[in-house]
Design a protein around this motif. Structure first.
Motif, PDB file in Angstrom:
ATOM      1  N   LEU A  63       5.044   6.133  -4.369  1.00 25.49           N
ATOM      2  CA  LEU A  63       5.828   5.755  -3.192  1.00 25.49           C
ATOM      3  C   LEU A  63       5.016   5.895  -1.909  1.00 25.49           C
ATOM      4  O   LEU A  63       5.100   5.037  -1.014  1.00 25.49           O
ATOM      5  N   SER A  64       4.213   6.940  -1.807  1.00 22.68           N
ATOM      6  CA  SER A  64       3.421   7.121  -0.586  1.00 22.68           C
ATOM      7  C   SER A  64       2.338   6.059  -0.479  1.00 22.68           C
ATOM      8  O   SER A  64       1.990   5.621   0.622  1.00 22.68           O
ATOM      9  N   SER A  65       1.808   5.603  -1.614  1.00 22.76           N
ATOM     10  CA  SER A  65       0.794   4.539  -1.566  1.00 22.76           C
ATOM     11  C   SER A  65       1.409   3.220  -1.115  1.00 22.76           C
ATOM     12  O   SER A  65       0.774   2.437  -0.392  1.00 22.76           O
ATOM     13  N   LEU A  66       2.656   2.967  -1.517  1.00 24.32           N
ATOM     14  CA  LEU A  66       3.364   1.776  -1.048  1.00 24.32           C
ATOM     15  C   LEU A  66       3.548   1.829   0.461  1.00 24.32           C
ATOM     16  O   LEU A  66       3.266   0.850   1.169  1.00 24.32           O
ATOM     17  N   LYS A  67       3.996   2.959   0.949  1.00 29.49           N
ATOM     18  CA  LYS A  67       4.192   3.103   2.392  1.00 29.49           C
ATOM     19  C   LYS A  67       2.875   2.930   3.141  1.00 29.49           C
ATOM     20  O   LYS A  67       2.802   2.210   4.154  1.00 29.49           O
ATOM     21  N   SER A  68       1.825   3.567   2.660  1.00 27.84           N
ATOM     22  CA  SER A  68       0.521   3.466   3.320  1.00 27.84           C
ATOM     23  C   SER A  68       0.032   2.026   3.371  1.00 27.84           C
ATOM     24  O   SER A  68      -0.471   1.562   4.404  1.00 27.84           O
ATOM     25  N   ALA A  69       0.181   1.315   2.263  1.00 21.77           N
ATOM     26  CA  ALA A  69      -0.275  -0.080   2.226  1.00 21.77           C
ATOM     27  C   ALA A  69       0.518  -0.949   3.190  1.00 21.77           C
ATOM     28  O   ALA A  69      -0.045  -1.798   3.891  1.00 21.77           O
ATOM     29  N   LEU A  70       1.826  -0.749   3.260  1.00 21.77           N
ATOM     30  CA  LEU A  70       2.674  -1.566   4.127  1.00 21.77           C
ATOM     31  C   LEU A  70       2.437  -1.296   5.609  1.00 21.77           C
ATOM     32  O   LEU A  70       2.500  -2.214   6.429  1.00 21.77           O
ATOM     33  N   PHE A  71       2.167  -0.039   5.942  1.00 22.88           N
ATOM     34  CA  PHE A  71       1.996   0.324   7.347  1.00 22.88           C
ATOM     35  C   PHE A  71       0.533   0.297   7.801  1.00 22.88           C
ATOM     36  O   PHE A  71       0.224   0.691   8.925  1.00 22.88           O
ATOM     37  N   GLY A  72      -0.354  -0.171   6.925  1.00 25.80           N
ATOM     38  CA  GLY A  72      -1.744  -0.347   7.327  1.00 25.80           C
ATOM     39  C   GLY A  72      -2.571   0.909   7.347  1.00 25.80           C
ATOM     40  O   GLY A  72      -3.635   0.950   7.976  1.00 25.80           O
TER      41      GLY A  72
END
Length: 298
Positions: free
Chosen positions: A142-151
Motif C-alpha cells: 500500500l505504501s508503494s502505491l501511495k509513493s508511486a501516485l504522489f511522485g
C-alpha cells in the motif's frame, strides 16, 4: 514515455471495474484508504453491476471507463479487480481525450490489457494492487502505491533467489500478467520488448500452460533483444497426474537458457499480498548480484 501528472491532495480517483463484478461493500476499504491519503473518490457505475461474471455488459463497462477517461477532473483510474473481461472492451475505448489529459491507470492481472494498450500509445501506467485486495495487502504494497501516485521515489532491494541470473542492466519496464501478455500477441495491444525489461507473473495456471506461453513468446522473438527478465509471483501453479517435470522457475530458465540477460525470481509483485507498485513504461536500472537484487527508477 509520457508520465501522467502525480497526484496531489484533493485530487479525484475513479474506481471502476473493467472485468469481474464487484460490490460497493468490497471496495469500501479502498475508498477509506484513498480518503486517508487526502484524495476524493468517484465510484463508477460498474461497481455493483452484474451480468453473469462481469461487472455489467460490455457496453456498460465501456461507457463507465470512457466517462472516467474523458473527465478532466479524474486524475487516476483504479480498476477494482481483475478476473477476465478487459480484452472484450479495449477496442471500443477511445483514448483521444486521454492523450490530451493523461491520467494514471492502476491495476494488475487482467488490467495487463490496459497496461499494454496504453504503453503502445506512449504513456506510463501503474502495475499495483487493486481495491479488492486492500484489506489483505501488506503495508509495503500500500505504501508503494501511495509513493508511486504522489511522485515519491520508489526503489526495491530484495534478497536474491538462488535461481537468479546475475548481471546489471537498464531498460524501460513492461509486462504484467503472463497469460494476458501472451493473449495479446498479434494484436495492436501487443508490446514490443526490444531493449526493454520484461516483468511477468501469473496465478492458477498449469505448468505446461506456462511452458506453452513462454515458447510462443520465444518463437515470436520476445526474448531476442530483451535487456532483463523480472519474475514476480507464480502463485498456485498446478500439475497434471503425469507430472510436467519442471516447476515454474525451471520452465522459465529452460525457455530463456540461450539468452544472457539478468533474471530475477521471487520479486514481490503479482498475485501476492505483498504486491509492490511498478511504474510500467518508465526506465529502470536492475542490479542482480548473488546476495541482493535492486530495482530503481532512473
Amino acid at each position: 514515455m509520457i508520465q501522467p501528472a502525480f497526484l496531489q491532495k484533493n485530487d479525484t480517483v475513479a474506481i471502476v471495474s473493467t472485468a469481474r463484478k464487484i460490490t460497493l461493500e468490497e471496495i469500501q476499504p479502498a475508498i477509506n484508504l484513498l480518503k486517508s491519503w487526502g484524495l476524493n473518490v468517484e465510484i463508477g457505475k460498474t461497481i455493483g453491476l452484474e451480468e453473469n461474471q462481469f461487472a455489467g455488459s460490455d457496453a456498460e463497462r465501456v461507457t463507465d471507463f470512457q466517462k472516467m477517461v474523458d473527465n478532466p477532473k479524474i486524475k487516476a483510474i483504479w480498476c477494482a479487480r481483475g478476473g477476465y473481461g478487459t480484452v472484450r472492451i479495449i477496442d471500443k475505448l477511445d483514448f483521444t481525450e486521454f492523450k490530451k489529459n493523461p491520467k494514471w491507470i492502476i491495476g494488475y492481472s487482467d488490467v495487463t490489457v490496459l497496461h499494454s494498450h496504453v504503453h503502445n500509445l506512449g504513456f506510463q501506467t501503474l502495475h499495483a494492487t487493486m481495491p479488492i485486495n486492500v484489506e489483505s495487502n501488506s503495508e509495503n504494497a500500500l505504501s508503494s502505491l501511495k509513493s508511486a501516485l504522489f511522485g515519491e521515489s520508489i526503489s526495491y532491494k530484495i534478497t536474491s533467489s538462488k535461481e537468479n541470473k546475475i548481471g546489471n542492466t537498464k531498460g524501460v519496464l513492461v509486462g504484467g500478467n503472463l497469460s494476458m501478455f501472451y493473449s495479446l500477441l498479434g494484436s495492436n495491444s501487443s508490446v514490443n520488448t526490444n531493449g526493454k525489461i520484461l516483468f511477468i507473473e501469473d496465478l492458477d495456471e498449469y505448468l505446461y500452460h506456462i511452458d506453452r506461453m513462454l515458447m510462443n513468446l520465444k518463437r515470436n522473438g520476445y526474448f531476442n533483444n530483451l535487456k532483463g527478465l523480472i519474475v514476480g509471483g507464480m502463485t498456485d501453479m498446478h500439475d497434471n497426474a503425469i507430472p510436467f517435470g519442471k516447476n515454474a522457475k525451471e520452465i522459465i530458465l529452460d525457455a530463456v537458457s540461450e539468452y544472457h540477460f539478468p533474471i530475477v525470481f521471487d520479486f514481490p509483485a503479482g498475485h501476492l499480498n505483498d504486491n509492490r507498485a511498478l511504474v510500467l513504461g518508465r526506465k529502470v536500472e536492475l542490479e542482480v548480484s548473488t546476495n541482493k537484487t535492486q530495482l530503481k527508477y532512473i
